[in-house]
Design a protein around this motif. Structure first.
Motif, PDB file in Angstrom:
ATOM      1  N   LEU A  25      33.084  45.777  31.640  1.00 22.90           N
ATOM      2  CA  LEU A  25      34.502  45.513  31.911  1.00 22.90           C
ATOM      3  C   LEU A  25      34.670  44.364  32.912  1.00 22.90           C
ATOM      4  O   LEU A  25      35.642  43.615  32.853  1.00 22.90           O
ATOM      5  CB  LEU A  25      35.194  46.774  32.437  1.00 22.90           C
ATOM      6  CG  LEU A  25      35.394  47.913  31.408  1.00 22.90           C
ATOM      7  CD1 LEU A  25      35.786  49.210  32.109  1.00 22.90           C
ATOM      8  CD2 LEU A  25      36.463  47.545  30.377  1.00 22.90           C
ATOM      9  N   ILE A  59      40.569  48.686  38.817  1.00 21.94           N
ATOM     10  CA  ILE A  59      40.565  49.444  37.559  1.00 21.94           C
ATOM     11  C   ILE A  59      39.291  50.293  37.505  1.00 21.94           C
ATOM     12  O   ILE A  59      38.185  49.755  37.561  1.00 21.94           O
ATOM     13  CB  ILE A  59      40.607  48.502  36.332  1.00 21.94           C
ATOM     14  CG1 ILE A  59      41.831  47.568  36.401  1.00 21.94           C
ATOM     15  CG2 ILE A  59      40.622  49.308  35.030  1.00 21.94           C
ATOM     16  CD1 ILE A  59      41.846  46.488  35.311  1.00 21.94           C
ATOM     17  N   LYS A  60      39.484  51.609  37.446  1.00 19.86           N
ATOM     18  CA  LYS A  60      38.334  52.504  37.258  1.00 19.86           C
ATOM     19  C   LYS A  60      38.485  53.174  35.911  1.00 19.86           C
ATOM     20  O   LYS A  60      39.480  53.874  35.682  1.00 19.86           O
ATOM     21  CB  LYS A  60      38.293  53.568  38.358  1.00 19.86           C
ATOM     22  CG  LYS A  60      37.872  53.011  39.694  1.00 19.86           C
ATOM     23  CD  LYS A  60      37.786  54.090  40.747  1.00 19.86           C
ATOM     24  CE  LYS A  60      37.273  53.507  42.052  1.00 19.86           C
ATOM     25  NZ  LYS A  60      37.509  54.402  43.188  1.00 19.86           N
ATOM     26  N   TYR A  61      37.499  52.997  35.054  1.00 20.21           N
ATOM     27  CA  TYR A  61      37.669  53.527  33.690  1.00 20.21           C
ATOM     28  C   TYR A  61      37.809  55.049  33.688  1.00 20.21           C
ATOM     29  O   TYR A  61      38.504  55.606  32.843  1.00 20.21           O
ATOM     30  CB  TYR A  61      36.533  53.048  32.762  1.00 20.21           C
ATOM     31  CG  TYR A  61      35.221  53.798  32.923  1.00 20.21           C
ATOM     32  CD1 TYR A  61      34.201  53.289  33.724  1.00 20.21           C
ATOM     33  CD2 TYR A  61      35.001  55.007  32.281  1.00 20.21           C
ATOM     34  CE1 TYR A  61      33.003  53.956  33.881  1.00 20.21           C
ATOM     35  CE2 TYR A  61      33.803  55.696  32.428  1.00 20.21           C
ATOM     36  CZ  TYR A  61      32.811  55.176  33.230  1.00 20.21           C
ATOM     37  OH  TYR A  61      31.639  55.854  33.375  1.00 20.21           O
ATOM     38  N   HIS A  92      44.046  45.735  32.342  1.00 20.30           N
ATOM     39  CA  HIS A  92      43.510  44.384  32.590  1.00 20.30           C
ATOM     40  C   HIS A  92      44.424  43.315  31.973  1.00 20.30           C
ATOM     41  O   HIS A  92      44.760  42.318  32.620  1.00 20.30           O
ATOM     42  CB  HIS A  92      42.093  44.291  32.006  1.00 20.30           C
ATOM     43  CG  HIS A  92      41.619  42.887  31.796  1.00 20.30           C
ATOM     44  ND1 HIS A  92      41.800  42.211  30.602  1.00 20.30           N
ATOM     45  CD2 HIS A  92      41.010  42.015  32.640  1.00 20.30           C
ATOM     46  CE1 HIS A  92      41.309  40.988  30.728  1.00 20.30           C
ATOM     47  NE2 HIS A  92      40.819  40.845  31.945  1.00 20.30           N
ATOM     48  N   CYS A 123      42.764  41.681  39.549  1.00 25.53           N
ATOM     49  CA  CYS A 123      42.120  42.957  39.182  1.00 25.53           C
ATOM     50  C   CYS A 123      40.613  42.830  39.243  1.00 25.53           C
ATOM     51  O   CYS A 123      40.055  41.741  39.155  1.00 25.53           O
ATOM     52  CB  CYS A 123      42.591  43.448  37.824  1.00 25.53           C
ATOM     53  SG  CYS A 123      42.023  42.493  36.420  1.00 25.53           S
ATOM     54  N   SER A 129      41.736  50.890  30.209  1.00 24.87           N
ATOM     55  CA  SER A 129      41.294  49.859  31.180  1.00 24.87           C
ATOM     56  C   SER A 129      41.603  48.477  30.632  1.00 24.87           C
ATOM     57  O   SER A 129      42.040  47.579  31.378  1.00 24.87           O
ATOM     58  CB  SER A 129      39.782  49.953  31.437  1.00 24.87           C
ATOM     59  OG  SER A 129      39.452  51.179  32.022  1.00 24.87           O
ATOM     60  N   LEU A 167      36.899  45.767  39.009  1.00 22.65           N
ATOM     61  CA  LEU A 167      36.482  47.090  38.537  1.00 22.65           C
ATOM     62  C   LEU A 167      35.880  47.908  39.660  1.00 22.65           C
ATOM     63  O   LEU A 167      35.120  47.376  40.475  1.00 22.65           O
ATOM     64  CB  LEU A 167      35.432  46.932  37.427  1.00 22.65           C
ATOM     65  CG  LEU A 167      35.965  46.553  36.037  1.00 22.65           C
ATOM     66  CD1 LEU A 167      36.926  47.616  35.544  1.00 22.65           C
ATOM     67  CD2 LEU A 167      36.621  45.188  35.983  1.00 22.65           C
ATOM     68  N   SER A 199      33.407  43.067  41.564  1.00 23.71           N
ATOM     69  CA  SER A 199      33.621  44.493  41.310  1.00 23.71           C
ATOM     70  C   SER A 199      32.649  45.361  42.101  1.00 23.71           C
ATOM     71  O   SER A 199      31.725  44.855  42.735  1.00 23.71           O
ATOM     72  CB  SER A 199      33.488  44.752  39.805  1.00 23.71           C
ATOM     73  OG  SER A 199      34.526  44.071  39.126  1.00 23.71           O
ATOM     74  N   VAL A 233      41.519  56.114  34.695  1.00 17.87           N
ATOM     75  CA  VAL A 233      42.614  55.777  33.782  1.00 17.87           C
ATOM     76  C   VAL A 233      42.419  56.327  32.372  1.00 17.87           C
ATOM     77  O   VAL A 233      43.264  56.121  31.506  1.00 17.87           O
ATOM     78  CB  VAL A 233      42.863  54.248  33.712  1.00 17.87           C
ATOM     79  CG1 VAL A 233      43.162  53.700  35.109  1.00 17.87           C
ATOM     80  CG2 VAL A 233      41.680  53.493  33.101  1.00 17.87           C
TER      81      VAL A 233
END
Ligand SMILES: [Mg+2]
Length: 368
Positions: free
Chosen positions: A304, A261-263, A276, A286, A272, A288, A314, A266
């Motif tokens: 996050l 997940i990359k803020y 998640h 998941c 995000s 980051l 992450s 997305v």
């Protein structure tokens, strides 16, 4: 909360050493920074799409224009109470997630400062520390890479990510695994391959990797689902997941077992959190990822990374790794490599260093 004033910056921030991935070599990270003011309080948001449409279709200049022409007029002097409301206002703008992300983050920062709570508390972070790994781009020699890995493992990083692209493939993994048979590694292909590369991709199973990040096209999920059925190593999607819908569809057809997940990719903190939660619900791993953010953005990633369903270290690069000067202050530091402990201060707990910002900004626009 009335948005009184917005300042946008487009920044080209030089890095200490050239960074090479499947996209090529870069000497700076390009970003946009949003300063959002309301009732005497300030929120900051950074988003790093890069200086060209290589990782995604977006880049700093496009994001800056989009923000100026479409997002600012939709939110300036408006009463907006929640991040969900802000996302709803931005929803008619198709795509352009990196531009939306900078505004979404600035709003979260502003809102949590107003509420006097930390961003971690505001988003529901539950872990005491953000666990992080280390990422290596393509280096000159395998010996350089082994020496680098050795250093990072001794510092305490729990896992290592290796960029992987034509010219830096199985021979590299062979060299790494011969020295570190049991260390947790994963590779990131940044969309460098197609199903025509299946024989090579199948060979990767023998390296016992934690996952293969984005082997196929940046906007594909179907071929990833086909590939996942033919290999044992879990696929992690990065570039392909730009929204909650993308995540839902990818999970539904079995295209991945992890989502990075990359803020920025997305559209901010708000989507995000949704992705998640979906990963938790569907039992998909998941973690980051980052896009070369300064401390302004790495603090978002670290916050996050304290969410409950995050189950893999992450990507948060140490502040001293990349930049000549950091856009954010205080610089996100760690007492123990491999983890970040967030302070319990209101909001993002980082502000822009306006001197550094002034030095590296390419454009600035003020709306009041
Ligand atoms: Mg990636």
């Amino acid at each position: 909360m009335r948005i009184d004033r917005i300042t946008m910056y487009r920044v080209c921030n030089p890095i200490k050493n050239p960074y090479t991935t499947a996209f090529g070599t870069q000497n700076a990270f390009n970003s946009i920074v949003v300063k959002m003011e309301s009732d005497g309080l300030t929120g900051w948001g950074e988003s790093c799409p890069g200086g060209g449409p290589a990782f995604s279709p977006y880049w700093d200049k496009g994001c800056f224009m989009l923000g100026k022409d479409f997002i600012v007029p939709a939110i300036l002097h408006k009463e907006i109470e929640t991040p969900q409301e802000l996302q709803k206002i931005m929803a008619p703008i198709r795509g352009n997630e990196f531009a939306k992300a900078a505004f979404d983050v600035a709003f979260w920062d502003l809102l949590s400062r107003k509420q006097g709570i930390s961003l971690k508390k505001a988003i529901g972070g539950t872990k005491e520390k953000a666990e992080v790994g280390y990422c290596f781009g393509v280096l000159k020699t395998f010996d350089d890479l082994i020496a680098g890995i050795d250093k990072m493992l001794k510092l305490g990083y729990p896992r290592i990510k290796l960029k992987f692209c034509p010219g830096w493939e199985c021979d590299m993994l062979e060299a790494v695994r011969s020295v570190y048979p049991d260390t947790v590694f994963h590779i990131d292909c940044n969309s460098a391959y197609t199903l025509a590369d299946l024989p090579m991709l199948k060979k990767l199973d023998k390296y016992n990797l934690a996952m293969i990040e984005q082997p196929l096209m940046h906007d594909d999920i179907l071929d990833h689902a086909k590939l996942q059925k033919m290999i044992g190593t879990p696929i992690c999607l990065d570039e392909s997941i730009c929204s909650l819908q993308d995540a839902r569809q990818a999970i539904e057809i079995g295209a991945c077992k992890y989502i990075n997940i990359k803020y920025g990719r997305v559209g901010g903190i708000t989507p995000s959190l949704d992705i998640h939660d979906l990963c938790g619900e569907k039992n998909i791993g998941c973690w980051l990822g980052g896009m070369g953010e300064s401390s302004l953005g790495t603090n978002v990633v670290a916050n996050l990374a304290t969410l409950p369903y995050v189950n893999y270290p992450s990507d948060i690069s140490p502040a001293e790794k990349f930049y000549v000067e950091n856009l954010g202050t205080p610089v996100l530091l760690t007492e123990q490599y491999g983890t970040y402990t967030l302070r319990d201060n209101p909001g993002l707990d980082v502000v822009a260093n306006e001197e550094v910002l002034a030095k590296y900004k390419q454009e600035e626009a003020v709306f009041a």
